[in-house]
Enzyme design. Structure first.
Site, PDB file in Angstrom:
ATOM      1  N   ASN A 146       0.909  -1.125  -0.047  1.00  0.00           N
ATOM      2  CA  ASN A 146       0.002  -0.101  -0.028  1.00  0.00           C
ATOM      3  C   ASN A 146       0.859   1.194  -0.103  1.00  0.00           C
ATOM      4  O   ASN A 146       1.414   1.538   1.028  1.00  0.00           O
ATOM      5  CB  ASN A 146      -1.092   0.006   1.398  1.00  0.00           C
ATOM      6  CG  ASN A 146      -1.774   1.214   1.457  1.00  0.00           C
ATOM      7  OD1 ASN A 146      -1.734   2.112   0.454  1.00  0.00           O
ATOM      8  ND2 ASN A 146      -2.266   1.329   2.381  1.00  0.00           N
ATOM      9  N   LYS A 171       0.064   4.179  -0.247  1.00  0.00           N
ATOM     10  CA  LYS A 171      -0.500   5.474   0.074  1.00  0.00           C
ATOM     11  C   LYS A 171      -0.420   6.528  -1.040  1.00  0.00           C
ATOM     12  O   LYS A 171      -0.363   6.254  -2.071  1.00  0.00           O
ATOM     13  CB  LYS A 171      -0.124   5.669   1.588  1.00  0.00           C
ATOM     14  CG  LYS A 171      -0.284   4.199   2.536  1.00  0.00           C
ATOM     15  CD  LYS A 171      -0.206   4.705   3.998  1.00  0.00           C
ATOM     16  CE  LYS A 171      -0.280   3.289   4.827  1.00  0.00           C
ATOM     17  NZ  LYS A 171      -0.131   3.564   6.126  1.00  0.00           N
ATOM     18  N   HIS A 195      -9.392   1.208   4.722  1.00  0.00           N
ATOM     19  CA  HIS A 195      -8.155   1.469   5.435  1.00  0.00           C
ATOM     20  C   HIS A 195      -8.471   2.474   6.484  1.00  0.00           C
ATOM     21  O   HIS A 195      -9.228   3.356   6.212  1.00  0.00           O
ATOM     22  CB  HIS A 195      -7.306   2.093   4.524  1.00  0.00           C
ATOM     23  CG  HIS A 195      -5.772   2.162   5.044  1.00  0.00           C
ATOM     24  ND1 HIS A 195      -5.473   3.038   5.893  1.00  0.00           N
ATOM     25  CD2 HIS A 195      -4.697   1.069   5.080  1.00  0.00           C
ATOM     26  CE1 HIS A 195      -4.160   2.741   6.068  1.00  0.00           C
ATOM     27  NE2 HIS A 195      -3.900   1.621   5.766  1.00  0.00           N
ATOM     28  N   GLU A 222      -6.929   4.791   7.658  1.00  0.00           N
ATOM     29  CA  GLU A 222      -6.806   6.282   7.274  1.00  0.00           C
ATOM     30  C   GLU A 222      -8.060   6.811   6.684  1.00  0.00           C
ATOM     31  O   GLU A 222      -8.233   8.076   6.677  1.00  0.00           O
ATOM     32  CB  GLU A 222      -5.595   6.318   6.490  1.00  0.00           C
ATOM     33  CG  GLU A 222      -4.115   6.253   7.184  1.00  0.00           C
ATOM     34  CD  GLU A 222      -2.988   5.581   6.509  1.00  0.00           C
ATOM     35  OE1 GLU A 222      -2.887   5.546   5.344  1.00  0.00           O
ATOM     36  OE2 GLU A 222      -2.172   5.012   7.326  1.00  0.00           O
ATOM     37  N   GLU A 226      -5.400  -4.594  10.893  1.00  0.00           N
ATOM     38  CA  GLU A 226      -4.333  -3.480  10.704  1.00  0.00           C
ATOM     39  C   GLU A 226      -4.579  -2.806  12.093  1.00  0.00           C
ATOM     40  O   GLU A 226      -5.392  -1.662  11.937  1.00  0.00           O
ATOM     41  CB  GLU A 226      -4.512  -2.689   9.585  1.00  0.00           C
ATOM     42  CG  GLU A 226      -4.410  -3.270   8.113  1.00  0.00           C
ATOM     43  CD  GLU A 226      -3.454  -2.230   7.314  1.00  0.00           C
ATOM     44  OE1 GLU A 226      -2.401  -2.621   6.736  1.00  0.00           O
ATOM     45  OE2 GLU A 226      -3.941  -1.273   6.924  1.00  0.00           O
ATOM     46  N   GLY A 241       2.396   2.655  10.854  1.00  0.00           N
ATOM     47  CA  GLY A 241       3.608   3.900  10.654  1.00  0.00           C
ATOM     48  C   GLY A 241       4.194   4.331  11.865  1.00  0.00           C
ATOM     49  O   GLY A 241       4.773   5.412  12.234  1.00  0.00           O
ATOM     50  N   SER A 270       3.598  -1.752  10.385  1.00  0.00           N
ATOM     51  CA  SER A 270       4.975  -1.896  10.576  1.00  0.00           C
ATOM     52  C   SER A 270       5.392  -3.154  10.125  1.00  0.00           C
ATOM     53  O   SER A 270       6.315  -3.737  10.930  1.00  0.00           O
ATOM     54  CB  SER A 270       5.135  -1.549  11.881  1.00  0.00           C
ATOM     55  OG  SER A 270       4.902  -0.103  12.414  1.00  0.00           O
TER      56      SER A 270
END
Ligand code: 13P
Length: 250
Positions: free
Chosen positions: A10, A12, A96, A98, A168, A174, A214
């Protein structure tokens, strides 16, 4: 039947088309003849076409990071599953964290997108996962059950078969804090158990559940050794071709 692992990048909101093309040139030799795992790159919309062209014949799939839950219409700024199919995308990441956090996506909107992706035979990679406060409050299981039920509402076992779920945990994205293989496995069991209740044992046993948060070259092997972990959804460490190549070759 064993579940074929899926390792997805991904990217992003990183990489121009030229950078994406350069990446693919470096990446493909690292995964030539790689058959153990399914490998998918998910660039931003503007790089989808160049990446699709660049991976032709390699066996690597290409997915979008989002799509809208309608085939066409007055939805400024959105992208339809028909458009993704037409350019040769094979996968789509949905829900996701985000998107949930910054763009107001909910289990309901993810559910609508999931139905549409399945209808148009894009392989959906549906993301679920708890935030740190939920984990610390002992609510991880409750959150995973609610999200799993929410995104799967009204979907039959036959329809859901191609779906992939990515666990996730938001606190691991991150941050450099990876869930231990045990923590990830435990969460995957909760999700698989709920899918079994909703869609039956056969669908649950065949469902691929990826871990994301991560994932790096140095922890991929331990994560992938877990029976419950059927692949990885990789953010930061997928931006460098060498690094993602190492993860794919765990
Ligand atoms: P990182 O690998 O950068 O933690 O991101 C994970 C992720 O969000 C993949 O979708």
């Amino acid at each position: 039947m064993p579940r074929k692992p899926l390792i997805a990048a991904n990217w992003k909101m990183y990489k121009t088309p030229a950078q994406a093309q350069e990446y693919v040139k470096l990446f493909l030799p690292l995964v030539a003849n790689h058959e153990r795992d399914e490998v998918v790159l998910c660039p931003s919309f503007t790089s989808l076409s160049v990446v699709i062209a660049a991976v032709t014949g390699s066996g690597v799939g290409v997915g979008a990071q989002n799509m809208y839950s309608a085939e066409e219409g007055a939805f400024t700024g959105e992208t339809s599953p028909l458009m993704l199919k037409a350019i040769g995308a094979t996968h789509v990441i949905l829900g996701h964290s985000e998107r949930r956090q910054y763009f107001a996506e909910t289990d309901e909107s993810v559910n609508r997108k999931l139905k549409m992706a399945l209808k148009h035979e894009l392989t959906p990679i549906v993301c679920v996962g708890e935030v740190l406060a939920e984990r610390e409050a002992g609510k991880t299981e409750e959150v995973l059950l609610r999200q799993t039920r929410g995104v799967l509402a009204g979907i039959t076992a036959a329809e859901a078969a191609p779906m992939v779920i990515a666990y996730e945990p938001v606190w691991a994205i991150g941050t450099g804090k990876t869930a231990t293989p045990q923590i990830a496995s435990e969460a995957h069991r909760v999700i698989r158990g709920e899918v079994e209740k909703l869609l039956g044992a056969e669908t649950a046993a065949a469902l691929r559940i990826l871990y994301g948060g991560s994932v790096k070259p140095d922890n991929a092997t331990a994560l992938m050794a877990e029976e419950e972990i059927d692949g990885a959804l990789v953010g930061g460490a997928s931006l460098d071709a060498q690094s993602f190549g190492k993860i794919v070759n765990y």
